[in-house]
Every structure is written in structure tokens, then in C-alpha cells.
Write a protein that holds these residues in place. Sequence first.
Motif: not given
Length: 126
Positions: A98-121
Motif C-alpha cells: 500500500t506504499v504510495t509515491f508520497s511515502e517512497a519520496k519521503f523515504t528517498l529524501v530522508a535517507c539521502t539526507n541521513f547519508i549526507n549527514y552521516l558522511i559529513d559528521k
Amino acid sequence: MQNSNPYSGIQQHLKQALQLISDRQNPNYAKSMQESISAVEGLAMKLLNHDSITLGKAIPQLKNKYGLHQNLLASLEKLYAYTCDEDGVRHGSPNESTVTFSEAKFTLVACTNFINYLIDKTKDQN
């Protein structure tokens, strides 16, 4: 020839997530979410030098090793838990996703941000 990009595997997961979410003929939002969270999990494996650790077990170790803020990592833990609970994302399911575009987009953007954060920190500590 050996790939010199230490994050090539993580980038491959994100690229696949983007392709799956943006396929106009046959998008696969659940698989896109899986690839997104797998990218974060892959980075955690790399940062902890542990090829078989799950993200759920890696989060406390990342906090301790790198002194990352507990509440920020708690949000990553909740996102990971969501992908584990949602039908067909992290684990097989007899039910249709039942996953929608909105949930998939949120997850993609959030994960990308977590990755950038973790690499930087962690860049000065590896």
C-alpha cells in the motif's frame, strides 16, 4: 579496475531507488523504499566496518562511535522500523503493498539526507 569511490555501493542503492520511484510505466514504491533504506544500511556497514550488521543494530553503535545525537538517530531508527513494518518493503508479504509515491519520496529524501549527514559528521573520524 578497482572503483575508487568509497560510496559507490550507497550511490547505486540511491540510483536504483530513484529509478524505481520515477518509472512512469511501472513504478515500484515499496522497492524504492527498500533501496533507500538499504543505502543508509550500507553506509552504516561501511562506517562500522561490519559487512553483515543490520541498520537496527548499527544505529546504537553509530551513536556511540561517533557521538551522534540520540534524538536524531532515533528518527532514523523509526524510519527503519517503518520500512520493516510496511508490507513488502523490507520483508516479503502475501499482501499487496500500500506504499504510495508520497511515502517512497519521503523515504528517498530522508535517507539521502541521513547519508549526507552521516558522511559529513564522520569524515574526520574515519
